[in-house]
Enzyme design. Structure first.
Site, mmCIF file in Angstrom:
data_model
loop_
_atom_site.group_PDB
_atom_site.id
_atom_site.type_symbol
_atom_site.label_atom_id
_atom_site.label_comp_id
_atom_site.label_asym_id
_atom_site.label_seq_id
_atom_site.Cartn_x
_atom_site.Cartn_y
_atom_site.Cartn_z
ATOM 1 N N TYR A 140 106.681 -36.862 65.175
ATOM 2 C CA TYR A 140 108.117 -36.572 65.260
ATOM 3 C C TYR A 140 108.792 -37.372 66.376
ATOM 4 O O TYR A 140 109.847 -37.974 66.169
ATOM 5 C CB TYR A 140 108.341 -35.064 65.468
ATOM 6 C CG TYR A 140 109.746 -34.636 65.151
ATOM 7 C CD1 TYR A 140 110.091 -34.168 63.887
ATOM 8 C CD2 TYR A 140 110.750 -34.721 66.102
ATOM 9 C CE1 TYR A 140 111.395 -33.798 63.589
ATOM 10 C CE2 TYR A 140 112.055 -34.351 65.812
ATOM 11 C CZ TYR A 140 112.368 -33.889 64.557
ATOM 12 O OH TYR A 140 113.658 -33.540 64.255
ATOM 13 N N TYR A 146 113.988 -25.887 61.944
ATOM 14 C CA TYR A 146 113.554 -26.189 60.581
ATOM 15 C C TYR A 146 113.120 -24.863 59.958
ATOM 16 O O TYR A 146 112.121 -24.281 60.393
ATOM 17 C CB TYR A 146 112.373 -27.160 60.589
ATOM 18 C CG TYR A 146 112.763 -28.583 60.953
ATOM 19 C CD1 TYR A 146 113.014 -28.959 62.271
ATOM 20 C CD2 TYR A 146 112.870 -29.561 59.953
ATOM 21 C CE1 TYR A 146 113.374 -30.255 62.591
ATOM 22 C CE2 TYR A 146 113.228 -30.867 60.267
ATOM 23 C CZ TYR A 146 113.483 -31.205 61.576
ATOM 24 O OH TYR A 146 113.842 -32.497 61.891
ATOM 25 N N HIS A 203 116.106 -33.556 73.645
ATOM 26 C CA HIS A 203 115.447 -32.350 73.141
ATOM 27 C C HIS A 203 113.952 -32.446 73.377
ATOM 28 O O HIS A 203 113.331 -33.444 73.011
ATOM 29 C CB HIS A 203 115.690 -32.192 71.635
ATOM 30 C CG HIS A 203 117.053 -31.716 71.310
ATOM 31 N ND1 HIS A 203 117.382 -31.164 70.106
ATOM 32 C CD2 HIS A 203 118.189 -31.712 72.052
ATOM 33 C CE1 HIS A 203 118.657 -30.827 70.115
ATOM 34 N NE2 HIS A 203 119.170 -31.165 71.274
#
Ligand SMILES: Cc1cc2nc3c(=O)[nH]c(=O)nc-3n(C[C@H](O)[C@H](O)[C@H](O)COP(=O)(O)OP(=O)(O)OC[C@H]3O[C@@H](n4cnc5c(N)ncnc54)[C@H](O)[C@@H]3O)c2cc1C
Length: 394
Positions: A387, A203, A74
């Protein structure tokens, strides 16, 4: 019966199994003791987001073939609020880094297979495990195996037995500093046989509460809803789950979420926790045994991998040359990265969830923070680099 080895490892989660594998590659013998059965460990669905550094380490140590074939790379995530989605593009913001979605249970399967193929010893269904003489050079573990009392003698001991394990509890309370936050909500997690509504994780910050849309494969979705901390799965019939997911995802994206068969449901509490130092005598804690993060930042599994990467190097030096400097530095080396991940996970959690005690002022602050993250390259870069994960030697 007595068993002798160089490193005793309690727990066959990602931390314990990877440590055993890395030690084996350095020619060091270990025995892993695990409370549960092999089947249980291989089916336990938990984390699924692997940082670039985790992918690189698993690949370098020879257990990344299936992950490379089946994992989904991703290159971004979507933040949804105010009825709109906003993409954070990782490679642009981090110099080409990305994440891989590959279930923790698959990592565990790959590691168990690699250890057993190499003749490694994992003793599943070890009961009543207790650790002794951890301050001496001959620590040992007592346990029952098939009902028989056993003793594992070792030179070094690794406590990789998760948050509820016995190793951290064996350290005198006065030798540990505990830092902790319990959040006033939980995640209700659902595994569903349905294609995810988007090719990347979403999210969603919504006034009814946070929701996360993630996937385990192109056919299986992993979906989460923020719920009260004492919520029970029985209160959530399938129709309620789908209704709530559609609401929080918003109309436009909600239409893409197809209502498939729900395979699994469960409620997970949200906590930040750190025990310092991560070592006492010859006992070294790694992964969830030493620290817990709320899952919003997808850091738990990645921290466990980073810890044992450091620990395996330190143990290898000790057995090769007797040098103890890396072992002595183990806790401080790991804690620098642990606290960064703790902060990031707390920050993501605070920005995206609805806190019961918050008023309009705090809701507006949350909204302002989200607008800043999508509007400022500097703010988006900070989210993206945390992240995808800071380099292992950060
Ligand atoms: C329900 C749930 C959902 C999660 N979801 C996410 C997520 O979405 N994203 C994310 O990044 N992280 C998530 N996490 C966190 C992540 O799964 C952990 O950080 C990760 O499992 C840590 O690996 P570990 O090896 O340190 O511990 P664990 O995976 O907990 O492994 C510990 C092992 O020790 C064994 N054990 C325990 N007690 C004993 C004993 N007395 N004797 C012998 N063996 C023992 C256990 O059976 C287990 O196999 C989740 C955790 C939970 C509990």
């Amino acid at each position: 019966m007595r068993v002798d080895t160089q490193v005793g490892i309690v727990g066959a989660g990602p931390a314990g199994l990877l440590l055993s594998h890395l030690l084996h590659l350095s020619g060091i013998e270990s025995v892993v003791l695990e409370l549960r059965s092999r089947d249980y460990c291989e089916r336990r669905v938990r984390a699924g987001v692997l940082e670039q550094g985790t992918v690189d380490l698993l690949t370098e140590c020879g257990v990344g073939d299936r992950m490379r074939r089946e994992g989904l790379v991703h290159r971004g995530i979507e933040l949804r609020f105010g009825g709109r989605g906003h993409r954070i593009d990782f490679p642009t913001l981090t110099g080409g880094r990305a994440i891989t979605v590959y279930g923790q249970q698959e990592v565990v399967k790959d590691l168990i297979a690699a250890r057993l193929a190499a003749g490694g010893r994992i003793m599943f269904e070890a009961d009543d495990v207790s650790v002794h003489d951890i301050q001496t050079d001959r620590p040992h573990v007592r346990f029952l195996h098939g009902g028989e009392p056993m003793e594992l003698q070792c030179r070094l001991l690794a406590g990789c037995d998760g948050f509820h394990g016995v190793c951290r509890e064996a350290i005198p309370a006065e030798a540990l500093s505990i830092y902790e936050r319990v959040y006033p909500f939980a995640w209700f997690g659902v595994l569903a046989q349905t294609p995810p509504p988007s090719a990347e994780l979403i999210y969603a910050a919504h006034e009814r509460g946070f929701a996360l849309y993630s996937m385990r494969s192109p056919e299986i979705s992993r979906l989460y809803l923020q719920v009260a901390p004492d919520e029970e799965a029985v209160n959530w019939p399938d129709t309620r789950i789908w209704r709530e997911l559609h609401r929080r995802l918003g109309e436009e994206a909600g239409e893409r979420l197809k209502e498939g068969t729900i395979l699994e449901k469960g409620v997970t509490g949200m906590r930040s926790f750190i025990a310092e130092p991560m070592q006492y005598g010859r006992l070294y804690l790694a992964g969830d045994a030493a620290h817990i993060v709320p899952p919003t930042g997808a850091k738990g599994l990645n921290l466990a991998v980073a810890d044992v990467g450091v620990l395996a190097r330190a143990m290898a030096k000790y057995f090769k040359s007797g040098g103890e400097d890396l072992l002595r530095a183990y806790s401080a080396t790991c804690l620098r990265r642990v606290w960064r991940a703790e902060h990031f996970s707390w920050w993501m959690t605070s920005m995206l969830h609805r806190f019961p005690a918050h008023d309009g002022f705090q809701h507006r602050l949350q909204r302002s923070e989200l607008e800043y993250v999508i509007g400022s390259r500097a703010a988006a870069t900070s989210l993206a680099e945390n992240y995808v994960g800071l380099p292992f030697d950060w």
